[in-house]
Motif scaffolding. Structure first.
Motif, PDB file in Angstrom:
ATOM      1  N   PRO A   1      48.041  22.191   6.743  1.00  0.00           N
ATOM      2  CA  PRO A   1      48.326  23.021   7.920  1.00  0.00           C
ATOM      3  C   PRO A   1      47.131  23.898   8.312  1.00  0.00           C
ATOM      4  CG  PRO A   1      50.161  23.090   6.385  1.00  0.00           C
ATOM      5  CD  PRO A   1      49.049  22.366   5.685  1.00  0.00           C
ATOM      6  N   GLY A   2      46.792  23.876   9.563  1.00  0.00           N
ATOM      7  CA  GLY A   2      45.724  24.710  10.085  1.00  0.00           C
ATOM      8  C   GLY A   2      44.334  24.111   9.978  1.00  0.00           C
ATOM      9  N   TYR A   3      44.184  23.034   9.217  1.00  0.00           N
ATOM     10  CA  TYR A   3      42.846  22.471   9.021  1.00  0.00           C
ATOM     11  C   TYR A   3      42.263  21.914  10.311  1.00  0.00           C
ATOM     12  CZ  TYR A   3      42.327  22.932   3.958  1.00  0.00           C
ATOM     13  OH  TYR A   3      42.150  23.424   2.696  1.00  0.00           O
ATOM     14  N   SER A   4      43.095  21.325  11.142  1.00  0.00           N
ATOM     15  CA  SER A   4      42.602  20.790  12.409  1.00  0.00           C
ATOM     16  C   SER A   4      42.012  21.895  13.276  1.00  0.00           C
ATOM     17  CB  SER A   4      43.745  20.083  13.155  1.00  0.00           C
ATOM     18  OG  SER A   4      43.288  19.577  14.393  1.00  0.00           O
ATOM     19  N   ASP A   5      42.707  23.027  13.347  1.00  0.00           N
ATOM     20  CA  ASP A   5      42.206  24.158  14.132  1.00  0.00           C
ATOM     21  C   ASP A   5      40.947  24.743  13.504  1.00  0.00           C
ATOM     22  OD1 ASP A   5      44.251  23.901  15.973  1.00  0.00           O
ATOM     23  OD2 ASP A   5      45.538  25.367  14.988  1.00  0.00           O
ATOM     24  N   GLY A   6      40.922  24.809  12.156  1.00  0.00           N
ATOM     25  CA  GLY A   6      39.733  25.314  11.476  1.00  0.00           C
ATOM     26  C   GLY A   6      38.531  24.427  11.728  1.00  0.00           C
ATOM     27  N   TYR A   7      38.740  23.106  11.667  1.00  0.00           N
ATOM     28  CA  TYR A   7      37.650  22.177  11.928  1.00  0.00           C
ATOM     29  C   TYR A   7      37.163  22.311  13.366  1.00  0.00           C
ATOM     30  CZ  TYR A   7      35.016  17.855  12.382  1.00  0.00           C
ATOM     31  OH  TYR A   7      34.018  16.941  12.622  1.00  0.00           O
ATOM     32  N   LYS A   8      38.097  22.470  14.290  1.00  0.00           N
ATOM     33  CA  LYS A   8      37.731  22.628  15.693  1.00  0.00           C
ATOM     34  C   LYS A   8      36.865  23.865  15.887  1.00  0.00           C
ATOM     35  CE  LYS A   8      39.735  23.007  20.338  1.00  0.00           C
ATOM     36  NZ  LYS A   8      40.998  23.111  21.122  1.00  0.00           N
ATOM     37  N   ALA A   9      37.202  24.946  15.201  1.00  0.00           N
ATOM     38  CA  ALA A   9      36.412  26.170  15.311  1.00  0.00           C
ATOM     39  C   ALA A   9      34.998  25.958  14.768  1.00  0.00           C
ATOM     40  CB  ALA A   9      37.108  27.307  14.571  1.00  0.00           C
ATOM     41  N   ILE A  10      34.885  25.207  13.686  1.00  0.00           N
ATOM     42  CA  ILE A  10      33.565  24.912  13.111  1.00  0.00           C
ATOM     43  C   ILE A  10      32.725  24.105  14.088  1.00  0.00           C
ATOM     44  CG2 ILE A  10      32.357  23.631  11.300  1.00  0.00           C
ATOM     45  CD1 ILE A  10      34.735  24.335   9.439  1.00  0.00           C
ATOM     46  N   THR A  11      33.319  23.069  14.657  1.00  0.00           N
ATOM     47  CA  THR A  11      32.547  22.187  15.539  1.00  0.00           C
ATOM     48  C   THR A  11      32.223  22.861  16.865  1.00  0.00           C
ATOM     49  OG1 THR A  11      34.591  21.156  16.379  1.00  0.00           O
ATOM     50  CG2 THR A  11      33.511  20.125  14.490  1.00  0.00           C
ATOM     51  N   GLU A  12      33.160  23.614  17.408  1.00  0.00           N
ATOM     52  CA  GLU A  12      32.902  24.280  18.689  1.00  0.00           C
ATOM     53  C   GLU A  12      31.808  25.335  18.572  1.00  0.00           C
ATOM     54  OE1 GLU A  12      36.647  25.722  20.114  1.00  0.00           O
ATOM     55  OE2 GLU A  12      37.175  23.802  21.053  1.00  0.00           O
ATOM     56  N   GLY A  13      31.648  25.894  17.376  1.00  0.00           N
ATOM     57  CA  GLY A  13      30.578  26.863  17.160  1.00  0.00           C
ATOM     58  C   GLY A  13      29.229  26.225  16.925  1.00  0.00           C
ATOM     59  N   GLY A  14      29.198  24.889  16.837  1.00  0.00           N
ATOM     60  CA  GLY A  14      27.936  24.187  16.609  1.00  0.00           C
ATOM     61  C   GLY A  14      27.430  24.267  15.184  1.00  0.00           C
ATOM     62  N   TRP A  15      28.304  24.636  14.241  1.00  0.00           N
ATOM     63  CA  TRP A  15      27.862  24.892  12.872  1.00  0.00           C
ATOM     64  C   TRP A  15      27.501  23.621  12.110  1.00  0.00           C
ATOM     65  CZ3 TRP A  15      26.588  29.676  12.585  1.00  0.00           C
ATOM     66  CH2 TRP A  15      27.301  30.650  13.281  1.00  0.00           C
ATOM     67  N   VAL A  16      28.042  22.476  12.497  1.00  0.00           N
ATOM     68  CA  VAL A  16      27.744  21.244  11.765  1.00  0.00           C
ATOM     69  C   VAL A  16      26.267  20.879  11.886  1.00  0.00           C
ATOM     70  CG1 VAL A  16      28.256  18.779  11.521  1.00  0.00           C
ATOM     71  CG2 VAL A  16      30.099  20.379  12.077  1.00  0.00           C
ATOM     72  N   GLY A  17      25.725  21.020  13.099  1.00  0.00           N
ATOM     73  CA  GLY A  17      24.358  20.571  13.347  1.00  0.00           C
ATOM     74  C   GLY A  17      23.321  21.662  13.343  1.00  0.00           C
ATOM     75  N   MET A  18      23.546  22.722  12.592  1.00  0.00           N
ATOM     76  CA  MET A  18      22.596  23.839  12.590  1.00  0.00           C
ATOM     77  C   MET A  18      21.158  23.416  12.324  1.00  0.00           C
ATOM     78  SD  MET A  18      24.295  27.075  10.661  1.00  0.00           S
ATOM     79  CE  MET A  18      22.702  27.906  10.714  1.00  0.00           C
TER      80      MET A  18
END
Length: 566
Positions: A75-92
Motif C-alpha cells: 500500500p502506498g508504494y505506487s504513490d511513493g514511486y510516482k513522487a520519486i520519479t516526478e521529482g527527477g530523482w532516478v536520473g540525478m
C-alpha cells in the motif's frame, strides 16, 4: 517513527571533510554549486520525511504478493514511486543527453542515503534502475541507449539485473541460462534466475531486465558469458510498447525482511533479448552495474543505521527506568545505554564518510580522467560496501538492544531494521567477497593506492598534533600499523591474503573512520566528544584485526570438519 534527514552531517562532510568543492570545481560538475547542493538536499529531505518514511511499516506489514502472475505492491508504494520519479530523482547523475541531471554521484548517494532510511524496500527500485542506466551508458549501442535510457530516467520503465541461478550462487560462471541467435540481431533467452530484486511491479509501464546468459560458442566459466537486455514488453522503435515478451515471475521469495520489495524467481522461455556490449564480455558490462550497486548497497547499510539510531535515541530519551549516575531519569543516562548510542552514532558517521569519500573519488575520476582517482574509487568501493552494511547490521542490532524487551516486539519497529538490513551484507557480493576483492584485485598495484590513502591519513594526523596531540598520535600510530600490515599482505600468497581479508578490510575502515571523525571535530569542535569516543574506544580494535591478518591460512585449514565437531 519520525525520520529526520541528517542534513547537518551531509553539509559537514561535503563542505569541510571530504573536499566536495574540488568536484564542483571541475568543468563536468560546474552546476553542483553550493546553492544547488543545498536545494537538492533540502528537497530530497522533504520527500523522504513526508512521503516515503510513512510507507516503511506498510511495506513490512503488507508485503508485495503475486496474484495470478501479477505482482501487487505494498500500500502506498505506487504513490511513493510516482513522487520519486516526478521529482527527477532516478536520473540525478545520468547523462543530460538522455534527460538526466548530470549531477555528481556524490549527491545522488546522499539522496539514496535519505531514501533508504525512509523506506529501504522501495528505494531498492530506483537504485537498480540507476545501476542499469550506468551500465547502458557505458556498454550499450547508440540505438539501445536512445531507446531505453530516457524511459529509465523518467521512471516510466524500471531496470533490474539478473545474475544468480539456483546451484550457482556467487559462482556466476556456473550459470546455465542460454542465448540463441535468432538471425535478426536479437537472441532467444532461455533459463531461470533467482533473487531478482524488484523483478516486477504494478506501477511502471515496463520492466527491463539485464540478463547474463551464454551464447552457443561461449567458453565455460565467466569468460564465456554475455549480457542481454530482455524487457517485459517489447518496445517499438518510437518507444511505445508492443507485445509481451516470453518471460514471467514464477514466484516471490518469502524473506526475513524487505517485505515490500518483491524478490522474484524469473523464468525466460525463449524471450527476445538484445546483446549489450561485446559477445562473451558480459561480466565486464555487468560489473559496471554491480560496482554502482555496491556503493549504493553500502549506503543502504548506512541508511538503516541512521534510522535505527534515530529510533533508539528517541526511545532512550523517553523511557524512564531505574536510578542513573545523573539521578532519576531516562535510560539514556545509564552508562551502557549511552555507550551503545555513542557507538551507533560513531559507526554511522564513519560508514557514511567512507561511502561519500568513495563517491567523491568516482566523480573526480570521471571529471578528470586521473588514474589515481580511479584507483582510489576502486579501493574504497569494497570497503564502503562491506563496512557500510556491517555497520547497518551492527547498529540495528544495538537499536534492538537499547529498546530492551520492547525491541523484540514488532510493534516498536526496531526489529524491522534488523530484518531489512541483514541481506545487504549478502547481496551485490557477500562482504567476504568484497574483502577478497580488496586484498586481491585492488592490491594488484602492489598496494600503491592503499599507501597513498594511508599517507594522507598520517599527514592529517601530523597536522592535528598541536591541537589534539593524544588523538592525532593514536590515529598516526594506527595508520602506521595498517601500512606495515599492507606491506606484509602484499607479500603473501593469495591463499593467505584471503584468510585475513575480512579483518584487513575492517581494520582499514577503522582507520579511515577515525580519520574522518578527527577531520569533522577539527571543523566543528562540538563533535570532539564523539571523535574521542571513536578514536579511543573503537579505533584500538585495529590492532587485534591486523594481528589476524598476519596469521595466514594454515591455522584455518587445520580446523578440519572433525575438529569443528561435524
Amino acid at each position: 517513527m519520525t525520520y529526520r534527514a541528517p542534513l547537518a552531517d551531509f553539509r559537514l562532510l561535503l563542505d569541510r571533510v571530504l573536499g566536495f568543492d574540488q568536484v564542483a570545481a571541475t568543468a563536468l560538475f560546474a552546476d553542483a554549486a553550493p546553492e544547488t547542493v543545498e536545494a537538492i538536499l533540502t528537497e530530497a529531505a522533504k520527500l523522504c520525511e513526508n512521503t516515503l518514511a510513512p510507507l516503511n511499516r506498510a511495506g513490512d506489514k503488507t508485503p508485495a504478493r503475486l496474484e495470478n502472475g501479477v505482482v501487487r505492491t505494498s500500500p502506498g508504494y505506487s504513490d511513493g514511486y510516482k513522487a520519486i520519479t516526478e521529482g527527477g530523482w532516478v536520473g540525478m547523475s545520468a547523462n543530460p543527453e538522455y534527460g538526466g541531471m548530470g549531477l555528481p554521484i556524490t549527491l545522488a548517494t546522499c539522496v539514496n542515503d535519505m531514501m533508504g532510511s525512509a523506506c529501504l524496500a522501495l528505494q531498492l527500485n530506483p537504485l537498480m534502475t540507476q545501476g542499469q542506466i550506468d551500465a547502458l551508458e557505458h556498454h550499450a549501442s547508440d540505438e539501445i541507449r536512445s531507446l531505453y535510457i530516457p524511459k529509465l530516467i523518467s521512471g516510466e520503465w524500471c531496470g533490474t539485473m539478473n545474475l544468480t541461478e539456483a546451484g550457482a550462487g556467487s559462482d556466476v560462471g556456473a550459470l546455465r541460462t542460454r542465448a540463441e541467435p535468432k538471425g535478426d540481431g536479437t537472441y532467444a533467452i532461455t533459463g531461470q534466475k533467482i533473487f531478482i530484486t524488484w523483478g516486477d511491479n504494478d506501477f511502471s509501464a515496463n520492466v527491463c531486465h539485464l540478463v547474463l546468459a551464454r551464447l552457443p560458442d561461449g567458453a565455460p566459466g565467466t569468460r564465456g558469458i554475455s549480457l542481454f537486455m530482455v524487457p517485459k514488453f517489447l518496445p517499438k522503435p518510437d518507444g511505445s510498447l508492443g507485445a509481451r515478451n516470453d518471460l514471467k515471475v514464477v514466484s516471490l521469495e518469502h524473506k526475513l525482511g524487505l517485505h515490500g520489495s518483491p524478490t522474484a524467481v524469473m523464468q525466460y522461455d525463449g524471450a527476445t533479448g538484445w546483446l549489450i556490449g561485446e559477445p562473451h564480455k558480459g561480466m565486464a558490462a555487468m560489473f559496471t552495474m554491480m560496482n554502482n550497486a555496491r556503493l549504493g548497497v553500502g549506503m543502504q547499510g548506512v541508511s538503516v543505521a541512521e534510522a535505527a539510531l534515530q529510533q533508539a535515541l528517541a526511545y532512550a530519551q523517553d523511557r524512564k527506568q531505574g536510578r542513573t549516575p545523573l539521578g532519576e531519569g531516562a535510560i539514556i543516562d545509564h552508562a551502557d545505554v549511552r555507550r551503545m548510542l555513542a557507538q551507533m552514532k560513531a559507526e554511522t558517521f564513519s560508514a557514511r564518510a567512507i561511502a561519500l569519500a568513495c563517491a567523491v573519488a568516482i566523480d573526480m575520476a570521471r571529471a578528470t580522467g586521473d588514474a589515481a582517482w580511479a584507483a582510489r574509487a576502486a579501493l574504497l568501493t569494497p570497503i564502503a560496501k562491506a563496512y557500510g552494511t556491517d555497520t547497518g547490521n551492527e547498529v540495528a542490532y544495538l537499536g534492538v538492544q537499547v529498546h530492551g524487551g520492547m525491541g523484540f516486539i514488532e510493534e516498536t519497529g526496531a526489529a524491522q531494521f534488523s530484518r531489512d538490513v541483514r541481506v545487504t551484507a549478502i547481496y551485490e557480493g557477500t562482504n567476504g567477497i568484497q574483502a577478497m576483492d580488496l586484498v586481491g584485485r585492488k592490491m594488484m598495484d602492489g598496494g600503491e593506492a592503499a599507501f597513498r590513502l594511508i599517507d594522507e591519513v598520517q599527514a592529517a594526523a601530523e597536522a592535528a598534533r598541536a591541537e589534539v596531540p593524544d588523538l592525532s598520535k593514536d590515529l598516526w600510530t594506527a595508520a602506521e600499523a595498517l601500512r606495515e600490515a599492507t606491506e606484509a599482505l602484499v607479500a603473501m600468497s593469495g591463499h593467505d591474503r584471503n584468510a585475513g581479508a575480512v579483518p584487513y578490510l575492517r581494520a582499514f575502515a577503522r582507520v579511515l573512520g577515525a580519520h574522518y571523525h578527527l577531520a569533522a571535530a577539527l571543523a566543528d569542535r562540538a563533535r570532539m566528544p564523539l571523535t574521542r569516543f571513536a578514536i579511543r574506544r573503537l579505533l584500538p580494535e585495529h590492532a587485534a584485526l591486523l594481528a589476524q591478518v598476519r596469521e595466514g591460512a594454515e591455522g584455518l585449514y587445520a580446523l578440519t570438519p572433525e575438529a569443528l565437531g561435524l
